[in-house]
Design a protein around this motif. Structure first.
Motif, PDB file in Angstrom:
ATOM      1  N   PRO A 186      -0.773  -0.410  -1.020  1.00 27.39           N
ATOM      2  CA  PRO A 186      -2.158  -0.443  -0.553  1.00 27.39           C
ATOM      3  C   PRO A 186      -3.092  -0.812  -1.709  1.00 27.39           C
ATOM      4  O   PRO A 186      -2.808  -0.526  -2.873  1.00 27.39           O
ATOM      5  CB  PRO A 186      -2.410   0.988  -0.088  1.00 27.39           C
ATOM      6  N   THR A 231      -8.348   1.010  -0.412  1.00 26.19           N
ATOM      7  CA  THR A 231      -7.647   1.819   0.590  1.00 26.19           C
ATOM      8  C   THR A 231      -7.207   3.143   0.000  1.00 26.19           C
ATOM      9  O   THR A 231      -7.393   4.200   0.607  1.00 26.19           O
ATOM     10  CB  THR A 231      -6.431   1.047   1.145  1.00 26.19           C
ATOM     11  N   LEU A 258      -1.799   4.730   5.868  1.00 24.71           N
ATOM     12  CA  LEU A 258      -2.233   3.511   5.162  1.00 24.71           C
ATOM     13  C   LEU A 258      -1.680   3.467   3.740  1.00 24.71           C
ATOM     14  O   LEU A 258      -1.713   2.416   3.101  1.00 24.71           O
ATOM     15  CB  LEU A 258      -3.762   3.433   5.131  1.00 24.71           C
ATOM     16  N   THR A 259      -1.200   4.610   3.243  1.00 27.90           N
ATOM     17  CA  THR A 259      -0.564   4.690   1.917  1.00 27.90           C
ATOM     18  C   THR A 259       0.841   5.248   2.126  1.00 27.90           C
ATOM     19  O   THR A 259       1.127   6.384   1.741  1.00 27.90           O
ATOM     20  CB  THR A 259      -1.363   5.591   0.958  1.00 27.90           C
TER      21      THR A 259
END
Length: 156
Positions: free
Chosen positions: A7, A11, A105-106
């Motif tokens: 990411p 983010t 998202l990570t």
């Protein structure tokens, strides 16, 4: 971003801020449980005091405390356990779901922002600044779920 790519810094920072907010919510939840326990403890102490007042000949005050305060709602229609349950169902559970979504998202790191900070701020080759538990002398086989390579988005 695909699941195999790292990411970006924006983010990682944004997810880190969501995680920070969740940590505050977790702390607030703990205070709510403390409120619940303390209020219950006070109610049981009051019950004991009511008996002591009766035994000491103060039956009118004891009767009023028993009738008007012992077991009283802390909010309209609610005891503390109901406040805790409402908080968990109405706010906490929803917050956790969003935090879990943001953390996806990570992938692979729940605290990617903090991992980046650790990577950037630690002094290499200095005791007490090891990258992972397994890097500590005598703990070479130790590994935790959060021991993953930190993104190189942070520089010192």
């Amino acid at each position: 971003m695909t699941h195999t790519s790292q990411p970006g810094t924006a983010t990682v920072r944004a997810v880190g801020k969501v995680t920070e907010a969740l940590e505050v919510v977790e702390e607030a939840r703990g205070h709510l449980y403390a409120f619940h326990r303390l209020t219950g403890t006070a109610d049981f102490a009051l019950e004991e005091a009511i008996g002591m007042l009766r035994d000491a000949g103060h039956s009118d005050l004891a009767a009023r405390l028993d009738r008007e305060l012992l077991g009283r709602n802390v909010l309209p229609g609610r005891w503390t356990y109901q406040v805790v349950e409402d908080y968990e169902d109405t706010y906490y559970a929803v917050f956790r779901e969003f935090a879990d979504e943001a953390r996806r998202l990570t992938p692979g790191q729940r605290h990617a922002y903090e991992a980046g900070l650790k990577h950037a701020r630690r002094s290499r080759d200095l005791a007490g600044h090891e990258a992972e538990p397994r890097d500590v002398t005598g703990a070479e086989n130790t590994r935790t779920a959060t021991d993953r390579a930190a993104p190189s988005n942070f520089s010192r």
